[in-house]
Write an enzyme that holds these catalytic residues in place. Structure first.
Site, PDB file in Angstrom:
ATOM      1  N   LYS A   1      15.831   2.654 -15.637  1.00 37.93           N
ATOM      2  CA  LYS A   1      14.145   1.831 -15.820  1.00 37.93           C
ATOM      3  C   LYS A   1      14.021   1.866 -14.022  1.00 37.93           C
ATOM      4  O   LYS A   1      14.324   1.810 -13.017  1.00 37.93           O
ATOM      5  CB  LYS A   1      14.241   0.731 -16.264  1.00 37.93           C
ATOM      6  CG  LYS A   1      13.918   0.323 -17.420  1.00 37.93           C
ATOM      7  CD  LYS A   1      13.399   0.768 -18.460  1.00 37.93           C
ATOM      8  CE  LYS A   1      13.778   0.762 -20.020  1.00 37.93           C
ATOM      9  NZ  LYS A   1      15.139   1.293 -19.966  1.00 37.93           N
TER      10      LYS A   1
ATOM     11  N   SER B   1      13.831   6.684 -23.272  1.00 38.26           N
ATOM     12  CA  SER B   1      12.238   5.815 -22.442  1.00 38.26           C
ATOM     13  C   SER B   1      12.407   6.452 -21.255  1.00 38.26           C
ATOM     14  O   SER B   1      11.120   5.546 -21.330  1.00 38.26           O
ATOM     15  CB  SER B   1      13.287   4.788 -22.150  1.00 38.26           C
ATOM     16  OG  SER B   1      14.595   4.902 -21.278  1.00 38.26           O
TER      17      SER B   1
END
Length: 233
Positions: free
Chosen positions: A191, A153
């Site tokens: 993230k 990701s």
């Protein structure tokens, strides 16, 4: 960023729609994922809907449709996210070295397991081994730890599957920081952090296959900020 269960469910739903023309029932999904109750399926479907992978249709039996698929399931990428390259230290050889090849002062950090979407931080809070990192990467007076990255990701931020990220413990973050975020006390994810306004936080992946996740500020706890990365070749 999808958890393994979310990815498995999306794959199962997609395959059933392609073969049968209709999505599977909740009982079939529960059995396929070996879950004990339908409530677990409800949570997974809600998470997939929030991330934009499926859509629930009103007034229709088995009312699910696939909106998109991640690249790992054959989906096409969306617009690329902003690239960011963290400081990378080659972990191969006899230890970290400066650009001229001379050994650098190193410190030992505990590797607290793996970081991937859906992995509770409590489940990875015991050090498995230690890793040597350059001393200048660490802020004096702050605690640091390391995590092994699992998944893709954050690949457009230069963070690959198998890399070890160096994290400085903190509970605050600025816009654009890459952080370890704990969501609803259950999911730990790596993230990019941004304040989205209206009391919301945007947790951005660095892979066009994954949607930005928007959550209420009170649902997110920052547990550390990325300060470096170690890659072993």
């Amino acid at each position: 960023m999808l958890t393994k269960k979310q990815l498995d469910l999306l794959d199962f739903i997609n395959k059933r729609i392609q073969t049968d023309g209709v999505p599977p029932s909740f009982d079939e999904m529960k059995e396929a994922l070996d879950l004990r109750s339908k409530s677990g399926i409800h949570r997974l479907i809600t998470a997939l809907e929030e991330r934009g992978f499926i859509r629930r249709l009103a007034h229709k039996a088995r009312a699910l449709e696939i909106v998109k698929l991640p690249e790992s399931l054959g989906g096409a990428p969306t617009a690329a996210t902003q690239a960011f390259q963290p400081r990378v230290i080659d972990g191969g050889g006899t230890g970290p070295r400066d650009p001229q090849g001379a050994p650098m002062h190193v410190a030992e950090l505990p590797v607290m397991g793996q970081i991937a979407a859906g992995v509770p931080i409590e489940a990875i809070s015991h050090a498995s081994h230690a890793v040597a990192v350059p001393g200048q990467m660490l802020r004096h007076g702050s605690d640091h730890y390391a995590l092994e990255v699992k998944g893709d990701s954050m690949i457009d931020a230069g963070i690959n599957d198998g890399d070890v990220v160096v994290i400085r413990e903190t509970d605050v973050a600025d816009n654009g920081d890459i952080v370890v975020a704990l969501i609803e006390g259950q999911e730990a994810t790596l993230k990019r952090f941004r304040r989205a306004g209206g009391g919301a936080i945007a947790l951005e992946a660095a892979n066009p296959a994954y949607e930005t996740r928007i959550v209420r500020e009170d649902m997110v706890q920052v547990q550390g900020r990325l300060v470096g990365l170690i890659r072993t070749y």
